[in-house]
Scaffold this active site. Structure first.
Site, mmCIF file in Angstrom:
data_model
loop_
_atom_site.group_PDB
_atom_site.id
_atom_site.type_symbol
_atom_site.label_atom_id
_atom_site.label_comp_id
_atom_site.label_asym_id
_atom_site.label_seq_id
_atom_site.Cartn_x
_atom_site.Cartn_y
_atom_site.Cartn_z
ATOM 1 C CD GLU A 21 -2.748 1.099 2.324
ATOM 2 O OE1 GLU A 21 -3.512 2.002 2.602
ATOM 3 O OE2 GLU A 21 -2.370 0.341 3.472
ATOM 4 C CD GLU B 57 -5.900 7.184 6.076
ATOM 5 O OE1 GLU B 57 -5.937 5.900 5.868
ATOM 6 O OE2 GLU B 57 -4.692 7.655 6.537
#
Length: 359
Positions: A150, A232
């Protein structure tokens, strides 16, 4: 880092529900895992409240983005974020966009030509990051959890939050300086945190992945499955917005119609503190002549070019740009030329230059 660890059947059901929205609609999505196609399926916008039970709504923009209109999050900043509202191209838990060309193997020419850009707006409150999330898997996965890497690119953040793992160095990439973080949560998580925040970026995906490979955290045999950009939020988040987003391919074309070039490097030899790369072969793979070429590649951190031949070299940070001399710039279809270079490296480093592209 966001985790939509929901059963595949549920993901498909949610995706099917979201895709029932007409392509011209610009919905407000408040469902936990709600999503919507935009631009005739070119991109998908997802609410993706995976880490909390608090409310969140996003207003989808058909031009290529969204705005977080409601976010009641209050997660602890030493834990996981509440959500990852985002827009993406590619495949995410069986929901795939159209025409992205993803998954694509990281050593393919199509991967080298991938670019993405985003423009964002930020509120002056809350605790959040603004980040890309690029997912890699050892297989051309279109559903489920990726297990390769990721790659996160933090353009900005607010509050006392930090990436997974620990800081392992710095990098000068895509016009900025980045702190590099690494951790493993069952897959490698490599985060690039911009030392000077920005609200926009336009970059070649391989610019960052070449650095990942050079650090030993990724492999060219892995597949890029999706390119995602969003936020986020840990606390609050209302007002965060993606104003525009794009994933494109340059196609590897030079200015001459029908022409294209390819660069392939061979490491001739290496020792504890250096190496020689020779030849780097530039080939015209197109159907018409080209009258000039430019090769770019990425040096691992701490490496430096100490000598070169057969072309003109310039270095900016870890990015090296190589252009032809007058005598070797004209290449007929199928014709080739070569150049080479010598570089110094820190003792014990096994990394080599990567991400060779030609245009």
């Amino acid at each position: 880092m966001r985790r939509v660890h929901i059963p595949l059947a549920l993901a498909v059901l949610l995706a099917a529900f979201a895709f029932a929205v007409p392509a011209h609609a610009a919905p407000v999505i408040c469902e936990k895992y709600g999503s919507a196609q935009i631009q005739n399926g070119r991109y998908i916008v997802q609410n993706n409240v995976w880490g909390a039970s608090t409310a969140q709504c996003i207003d989808v923009n058909q031009n290529g983005g969204f705005t977080v209109t409601q976010a009641a999050h209050n997660n602890a900043t030493n834990g996981a974020p509440a959500a990852y509202p985002s827009i993406y191209a590619g495949c995410h838990y069986a929901a795939c966009t159209t025409g992205s060309g993803l998954p694509v193997r990281a050593d393919a020419s199509g991967f080298r030509n991938l670019r993405s850009s985003v423009s964002m707006s930020y509120p002056g409150s809350g605790t959040w990051n603004a980040a890309y999330d690029l997912w890699f898997d050892p297989t051309p996965r279109t559903d489920g959890q990726n297990t390769g890497a990721e790659l996160m690119i933090w353009l900005n953040h607010r509050g006392s939050i930090q990436p997974i793992g620990s800081r392992v160095g710095t990098a000068n990439l895509a016009g900025g300086t980045w702190d590099v973080w690494f951790g493993n949560v069952g897959w490698n998580v490599i985060s690039y945190v911009r030392t000077s925040p920005t609200s926009s970026i336009d970059f070649a995906v391989d610019t960052f992945f070449s650095d990942v490979v050079a650090r030993g955290y990724g492999q060219r045999s892995w597949y890029l499955t999706s390119v995602q950009a969003g936020f986020e939020p840990w606390v609050g988040g209302a007002g965060l917005a993606v104003n525009s987003f794009a994933v494109t391919t340059s196609g590897g074309q030079d200015p001459q119609p029908g022409g294209s070039c390819q660069a392939t490097a061979t490491t001739q030899g290496q020792w504890a503190t250096g190496y020689v790369v020779q030849p780097v072969t530039v080939v015209n793979r197109g159907s018409s002549p080209i009258s000039g070429w430019r090769v770019t590649f990425t040096l691992p951190a701490g490496h430096a070019i100490t000598g070169s031949w057969g072309a003109q070299f310039s270095t900016s940070g870890q990015t090296v740009t190589v252009t032809n001399f007058p005598y070797n710039g004209n290449l007929a279809p199928g014709a080739s030329t070569t150049f080479g270079f010598q570089a110094a490296k820190p003792s014990g480093s096994s990394a080599l230059p990567s991400g060779y592209t030609c245009a």
